[in-house]
Design a protein around this motif. Sequence first.
Motif, PDB file in Angstrom:
ATOM      1  N   PHE A   3      -1.628   2.936  22.117  1.00  0.00           N
ATOM      2  CA  PHE A   3      -2.247   2.709  20.906  1.00  0.00           C
ATOM      3  C   PHE A   3      -2.028   3.194  19.627  1.00  0.00           C
ATOM      4  O   PHE A   3      -2.644   3.364  18.728  1.00  0.00           O
ATOM      5  CB  PHE A   3      -3.847   3.112  21.339  1.00  0.00           C
ATOM      6  N   GLY A   4      -0.612   3.562  19.615  1.00  0.00           N
ATOM      7  CA  GLY A   4      -0.407   3.903  18.060  1.00  0.00           C
ATOM      8  C   GLY A   4      -0.457   3.075  16.948  1.00  0.00           C
ATOM      9  O   GLY A   4      -0.462   3.710  15.952  1.00  0.00           O
ATOM     10  N   HIS A   5      -0.624   1.823  17.148  1.00  0.00           N
ATOM     11  CA  HIS A   5      -0.523   0.655  16.128  1.00  0.00           C
ATOM     12  C   HIS A   5      -2.147   0.614  15.670  1.00  0.00           C
ATOM     13  O   HIS A   5      -2.489   0.265  14.806  1.00  0.00           O
ATOM     14  CB  HIS A   5      -0.316  -0.712  16.770  1.00  0.00           C
ATOM     15  N   ARG A   6      -2.938   1.437  16.287  1.00  0.00           N
ATOM     16  CA  ARG A   6      -4.521   1.397  16.033  1.00  0.00           C
ATOM     17  C   ARG A   6      -4.908   2.856  15.277  1.00  0.00           C
ATOM     18  O   ARG A   6      -6.091   3.005  15.001  1.00  0.00           O
ATOM     19  CB  ARG A   6      -5.363   1.623  17.271  1.00  0.00           C
ATOM     20  N   LEU A   7      -4.144   3.678  14.724  1.00  0.00           N
ATOM     21  CA  LEU A   7      -4.392   5.051  14.328  1.00  0.00           C
ATOM     22  C   LEU A   7      -4.265   5.031  12.920  1.00  0.00           C
ATOM     23  O   LEU A   7      -3.276   4.411  12.283  1.00  0.00           O
ATOM     24  CB  LEU A   7      -3.543   6.020  15.057  1.00  0.00           C
ATOM     25  N   LEU A   8      -5.148   5.846  12.237  1.00  0.00           N
ATOM     26  CA  LEU A   8      -5.210   6.238  10.830  1.00  0.00           C
ATOM     27  C   LEU A   8      -5.383   7.420  10.521  1.00  0.00           C
ATOM     28  O   LEU A   8      -6.066   8.240  11.269  1.00  0.00           O
ATOM     29  CB  LEU A   8      -6.313   5.174  10.171  1.00  0.00           C
ATOM     30  N   LEU A   9      -5.042   7.604   9.302  1.00  0.00           N
ATOM     31  CA  LEU A   9      -4.859   9.159   8.814  1.00  0.00           C
ATOM     32  C   LEU A   9      -5.851   9.225   7.332  1.00  0.00           C
ATOM     33  O   LEU A   9      -5.485   8.331   6.544  1.00  0.00           O
ATOM     34  CB  LEU A   9      -3.901   9.823   8.687  1.00  0.00           C
ATOM     35  N   LEU A  13       0.708   5.915   8.739  1.00  0.00           N
ATOM     36  CA  LEU A  13       0.549   6.174   7.218  1.00  0.00           C
ATOM     37  C   LEU A  13       0.914   5.104   6.589  1.00  0.00           C
ATOM     38  O   LEU A  13       0.460   4.606   5.397  1.00  0.00           O
ATOM     39  CB  LEU A  13       1.236   7.340   6.425  1.00  0.00           C
ATOM     40  N   THR A  14       1.552   3.873   6.947  1.00  0.00           N
ATOM     41  CA  THR A  14       2.162   2.654   6.115  1.00  0.00           C
ATOM     42  C   THR A  14       1.604   1.559   6.698  1.00  0.00           C
ATOM     43  O   THR A  14       0.873   0.680   6.032  1.00  0.00           O
ATOM     44  CB  THR A  14       3.593   2.933   6.042  1.00  0.00           C
ATOM     45  N   GLU A  15       2.126   1.132   7.919  1.00  0.00           N
ATOM     46  CA  GLU A  15       1.882  -0.020   8.539  1.00  0.00           C
ATOM     47  C   GLU A  15       0.525  -0.237   9.045  1.00  0.00           C
ATOM     48  O   GLU A  15      -0.192  -1.217   8.682  1.00  0.00           O
ATOM     49  CB  GLU A  15       2.910  -0.355   9.826  1.00  0.00           C
ATOM     50  N   ASN A  16      -0.117   0.714   9.549  1.00  0.00           N
ATOM     51  CA  ASN A  16      -1.491   0.527  10.256  1.00  0.00           C
ATOM     52  C   ASN A  16      -2.775   0.385   9.046  1.00  0.00           C
ATOM     53  O   ASN A  16      -3.582  -0.520   9.670  1.00  0.00           O
ATOM     54  CB  ASN A  16      -1.838   1.749  11.017  1.00  0.00           C
ATOM     55  N   PRO A  17      -2.435   0.931   7.961  1.00  0.00           N
ATOM     56  CA  PRO A  17      -3.526   0.598   7.137  1.00  0.00           C
ATOM     57  C   PRO A  17      -3.346  -0.557   6.501  1.00  0.00           C
ATOM     58  O   PRO A  17      -4.465  -1.333   6.191  1.00  0.00           O
ATOM     59  CB  PRO A  17      -3.226   1.641   5.939  1.00  0.00           C
ATOM     60  N   LEU A  74       0.741  -1.438  -0.041  1.00  0.00           N
ATOM     61  CA  LEU A  74      -0.030   0.105  -0.124  1.00  0.00           C
ATOM     62  C   LEU A  74       0.751   1.223  -0.114  1.00  0.00           C
ATOM     63  O   LEU A  74       0.419   2.311  -0.404  1.00  0.00           O
ATOM     64  CB  LEU A  74      -0.992   0.007   1.204  1.00  0.00           C
ATOM     65  N   GLY A  75       2.044   1.357   0.536  1.00  0.00           N
ATOM     66  CA  GLY A  75       2.783   2.525   0.730  1.00  0.00           C
ATOM     67  C   GLY A  75       2.015   3.385   1.684  1.00  0.00           C
ATOM     68  O   GLY A  75       1.432   2.999   2.637  1.00  0.00           O
ATOM     69  N   VAL A  76       2.253   4.664   1.326  1.00  0.00           N
ATOM     70  CA  VAL A  76       1.579   5.696   2.051  1.00  0.00           C
ATOM     71  C   VAL A  76       0.292   5.985   1.775  1.00  0.00           C
ATOM     72  O   VAL A  76      -0.058   6.014   0.702  1.00  0.00           O
ATOM     73  CB  VAL A  76       2.393   7.102   2.031  1.00  0.00           C
ATOM     74  N   CYS A  77      -0.421   5.754   2.912  1.00  0.00           N
ATOM     75  CA  CYS A  77      -2.224   5.296   2.533  1.00  0.00           C
ATOM     76  C   CYS A  77      -3.026   6.433   3.166  1.00  0.00           C
ATOM     77  O   CYS A  77      -2.835   6.903   4.312  1.00  0.00           O
ATOM     78  CB  CYS A  77      -2.606   4.110   3.283  1.00  0.00           C
ATOM     79  N   ASP A  78      -3.646   6.989   2.401  1.00  0.00           N
ATOM     80  CA  ASP A  78      -4.855   7.992   2.852  1.00  0.00           C
ATOM     81  C   ASP A  78      -6.019   6.804   3.142  1.00  0.00           C
ATOM     82  O   ASP A  78      -6.753   6.399   2.152  1.00  0.00           O
ATOM     83  CB  ASP A  78      -5.251   8.814   1.759  1.00  0.00           C
ATOM     84  N   ALA A  79      -6.226   6.851   4.201  1.00  0.00           N
ATOM     85  CA  ALA A  79      -7.105   5.736   4.754  1.00  0.00           C
ATOM     86  C   ALA A  79      -8.660   6.072   4.669  1.00  0.00           C
ATOM     87  O   ALA A  79      -9.522   4.919   4.827  1.00  0.00           O
ATOM     88  CB  ALA A  79      -6.786   5.353   6.285  1.00  0.00           C
ATOM     89  N   HIS A  80      -9.188   7.274   4.400  1.00  0.00           N
ATOM     90  CA  HIS A  80     -10.519   7.571   4.252  1.00  0.00           C
ATOM     91  C   HIS A  80     -10.508   8.794   3.196  1.00  0.00           C
ATOM     92  O   HIS A  80     -10.106   9.999   3.758  1.00  0.00           O
ATOM     93  CB  HIS A  80     -11.050   7.801   5.486  1.00  0.00           C
ATOM     94  N   ASP A  81     -11.043   8.632   2.211  1.00  0.00           N
ATOM     95  CA  ASP A  81     -11.226   9.601   1.069  1.00  0.00           C
ATOM     96  C   ASP A  81     -12.079   9.356   0.022  1.00  0.00           C
ATOM     97  O   ASP A  81     -12.884   7.984   0.197  1.00  0.00           O
ATOM     98  CB  ASP A  81      -9.904  10.323   0.528  1.00  0.00           C
ATOM     99  N   HIS A  82     -12.396  10.078  -0.753  1.00  0.00           N
ATOM    100  CA  HIS A  82     -13.573   9.996  -1.984  1.00  0.00           C
ATOM    101  C   HIS A  82     -13.048  10.653  -3.243  1.00  0.00           C
ATOM    102  O   HIS A  82     -12.448  11.695  -3.258  1.00  0.00           O
ATOM    103  CB  HIS A  82     -14.686  10.767  -1.532  1.00  0.00           C
ATOM    104  N   LEU A  83     -12.844   9.575  -4.311  1.00  0.00           N
ATOM    105  CA  LEU A  83     -12.614  10.369  -5.637  1.00  0.00           C
ATOM    106  C   LEU A  83     -14.027  10.572  -6.496  1.00  0.00           C
ATOM    107  O   LEU A  83     -13.904  11.361  -7.134  1.00  0.00           O
ATOM    108  CB  LEU A  83     -11.878   9.155  -6.391  1.00  0.00           C
ATOM    109  N   PHE A  84     -14.830   9.782  -6.061  1.00  0.00           N
ATOM    110  CA  PHE A  84     -16.345   9.983  -6.593  1.00  0.00           C
ATOM    111  C   PHE A  84     -17.158   9.816  -5.254  1.00  0.00           C
ATOM    112  O   PHE A  84     -17.114   8.866  -4.559  1.00  0.00           O
ATOM    113  CB  PHE A  84     -16.542   8.972  -7.709  1.00  0.00           C
ATOM    114  N   PHE A  85     -18.167  10.697  -5.276  1.00  0.00           N
ATOM    115  CA  PHE A  85     -19.152  10.794  -4.514  1.00  0.00           C
ATOM    116  C   PHE A  85     -20.200  11.876  -4.756  1.00  0.00           C
ATOM    117  O   PHE A  85     -20.138  12.969  -5.338  1.00  0.00           O
ATOM    118  CB  PHE A  85     -18.573  11.201  -3.255  1.00  0.00           C
TER     119      PHE A  85
END
Length: 302
Positions: free
Chosen positions: A241-247, A289-293, A16-27
């Motif tokens: 809880f750093g391993h539970r966080l997403l951005l 940004l990388t491991e958690n997603p 996945l690399g650096v991940c935007d864990a919540h976004d929208h390209l179409f909505f």
Amino acid sequence: MSTVRTVLGDVPPERLGVCDAHDHLFFGSPQLPGQELRDASAARAELAAFREQGGGSVVQWTPYGLGRRAADLLLLSRDTGVHVVAATGLHQAVHYDTGTLAELRGRLADTFVAELTTGIGPSGVRAGLIKVAGGFHALDAHARWTMTAAAEAHRATGAPIAVHLELGTGALDVLELLCGESGVPPHRVILGHLNRSPDFTAHRQAAEAGAFLAFDGPSRTHHATDWRMPDALRALAEAGFGHRLLLGGDTTTAAARSVNGGPGLPYLLRRLRPRLEAALGKDLVERILTENPGRAFGVEWR
């Protein structure tokens, strides 16, 4: 072996690399008239700009009936080299007409399972998560119906369940329903919009329960977002809880796209990442940004 189900197929989480864990390209929603995300060229430009900032993957939380454009997601991912994860699921009732909801009665879980395993409509693109939504400090009958169906689809497939928390509220009610009543493992639940409610106690309780916590979206008027986010993330990390966080960025309107003068997808990496690195350290932000997603969206699919 766990894999992330992208629009181009299943990939190992580390891809996945650096991940935007919540976004929208179409909505598109009747609640946001005239601001629909429908322009494929603009979506391609957003992905390209995200890629230029070092982005490797985007998880689109657009669910059933709100203009996912699954076939276009496949083409955009292929063209830009950015992994894209699509969603099945259902948003709050206010985003749909009564006819659409009536058609899904009695077959909602089956619809989710089909989109996760066979594909979204004729596109053949499989969803990689189930998106549902709660209300403001409450779960109405619609939310309970959609979350119960999501739990059933999870049991059939293993898919993660991502939850829109209205203004960041109701996290514990959601976990009580999904995990307590419906038996979904907490680590398969991703709670969204926690940045919109700076309730550090609720954040910690949700993390202690075992869920992933998504802080998604740049500052909006009257929302306690960016300026409180470093404190919230630091408190959770220091509690273990750093391993539970997403951005994520959660771009939901055309005006919010960077190509239209808004923050868009690049904001997460261009502005928010340096700010968080200064407050939390580069190593932790890199892991978020990388491991958690990979852990949140990687599944042993059934």
